[in-house]
Design an enzyme around this catalytic site. Structure first.
Site, mmCIF file in Angstrom:
data_model
loop_
_atom_site.group_PDB
_atom_site.id
_atom_site.type_symbol
_atom_site.label_atom_id
_atom_site.label_comp_id
_atom_site.label_asym_id
_atom_site.label_seq_id
_atom_site.Cartn_x
_atom_site.Cartn_y
_atom_site.Cartn_z
ATOM 1 N N ASN A 1 -9.283 -0.955 -1.257
ATOM 2 C CA ASN A 1 -10.489 -0.417 -0.626
ATOM 3 C C ASN A 1 -10.490 1.113 -0.624
ATOM 4 O O ASN A 1 -11.553 1.746 -0.649
ATOM 5 C CB ASN A 1 -10.645 -0.947 0.802
ATOM 6 N N HIS A 2 -9.308 1.744 -0.645
ATOM 7 C CA HIS A 2 -9.278 3.210 -0.686
ATOM 8 C C HIS A 2 -9.634 3.737 -2.075
ATOM 9 O O HIS A 2 -10.235 4.813 -2.178
ATOM 10 C CB HIS A 2 -7.914 3.722 -0.218
ATOM 11 N N ASP B 1 -4.551 0.511 -2.947
ATOM 12 C CA ASP B 1 -4.449 1.592 -1.963
ATOM 13 C C ASP B 1 -3.326 2.552 -2.350
ATOM 14 O O ASP B 1 -2.373 2.788 -1.594
ATOM 15 C CB ASP B 1 -4.261 1.061 -0.544
ATOM 16 N N ASP C 1 0.833 -1.203 0.000
ATOM 17 C CA ASP C 1 0.000 0.000 0.000
ATOM 18 C C ASP C 1 0.873 1.260 0.000
ATOM 19 O O ASP C 1 1.734 1.431 0.875
ATOM 20 C CB ASP C 1 -0.890 0.012 1.236
ATOM 21 N N HIS D 1 -0.523 4.678 -0.312
ATOM 22 C CA HIS D 1 -1.241 5.717 0.436
ATOM 23 C C HIS D 1 -0.649 7.113 0.222
ATOM 24 O O HIS D 1 -0.378 7.852 1.172
ATOM 25 C CB HIS D 1 -1.271 5.384 1.923
#
Length: 270
Positions: A81-82, A55, A26, A28
């Site tokens: 999911n983000h 993500d 991830d 982010h």
């Protein structure tokens, strides 16, 4: 009431016979550490490929720049999911989703999206959103003999029934529930008593979603989320960006530790 299961998307990449593959956890919005890590492993955009477990956005400082990786020919990703929360927040036609979707995304670091308003008049964002909306839930990499799989969270875990194998994934991937692939944490939050590292017949399944201080392997799932964004924010003292390099001799891991808001610190490969 419509209770139909969401449609699943799968993509297949041939084996990379001209360069190396790296799988990253991830991101982010932490583009800086990724850039430095790729420099450290001498990533060649003409030959190598970078594959993300999803993500790309939220929480970090450069979500839009990480999302723009979707435009690069050497970059591939599955839906996280983000990204799902981002798309729900943006809504159909970038006109805005429900208030609930907006609150959910903002609560997990989606403030950056509001800074891009008006979304419908932002042509680069429109293109990136379209790419994100088409991301697969499951990626298979390899030719006839499967090399590995990529998913954001995990494959479904059924302790009492049939387990997933390469063959079953090939024959019955449409039976998978995308919600599990994108959101579930059960494999990495249950006690390890029932979670052997490798599962017979299942090639490595690289994933992220559940952050931890180290790479974790359970039932052939290799979780690469080593808390990158928490190192940037200073919430974790031990945090890293990890690149997995699958190869004929196994998987090599390139770990680069983080210093709060100063990007990559020491690096090591094993």
């Amino acid at each position: 009431m419509n209770s139909a299961k969401p449609a699943i998307r799968r993509a297949v990449l041939p084996a990379n016979r001209h360069g190396r593959d790296f799988v990253v956890g991830d991101l982010h919005g932490c583009y800086g550490p990724l850039e430095q890590a790729l420099t450290a492993v001498e990533f060649d955009t003409a030959r190598d490929r970078l594959i993300s477990v999803g993500d790309l956005v939220d929480r970090g400082p450069e979500s839009l720049r990480c999302l723009a990786l979707l435009d690069e020919p050497w970059f591939h990703a599955v839906l996280g999911n983000h990204e799902a929360a981002m798309l729900a927040h943006a809504g159909d036609g970038l006109q805005g989703g429900t208030p609930q979707a907006a609150r959910l995304h903002m609560a997990v670091g989606g403030e950056w999206l509001d800074a891009c308003w008006p979304w419908a008049e932002n042509a680069p964002l429109q293109q990136l959103m379209r790419r994100a909306a088409g991301l697969p839930h499951l990626l298979r990499v390899g030719d006839e003999a499967v090399d590995y799989h990529v998913v954001h969270a995990q494959l479904p875990v059924n302790l009492l029934g049939r387990r997933w194998t390469d063959k079953r994934l090939e024959d019955a991937w449409t039976e998978l529930d995308p919600t599990v692939l994108v959101w579930s944490r059960s494999l990495f939050t249950r006690k390890p008593l029932i979670q052997r590292a490798w599962q017979k017949g299942l090639s490595p399944v690289f994933c992220g979603h559940t952050p931890g201080k180290e790479v974790r392997i359970r039932q052939s799932h290799v979780c690469l989320d080593t808390g990158l964004v928490y190192g940037w924010t200073g919430e974790w003292n031990e945090s890293a960006i990890t690149l997995a390099e699958p190869g004929a001799g196994g998987v090599q891991y390139h770990r680069f530790e983080l210093r709060p808001k100063t990007w990559v610190g020491t690096g090591a490969s094993r």
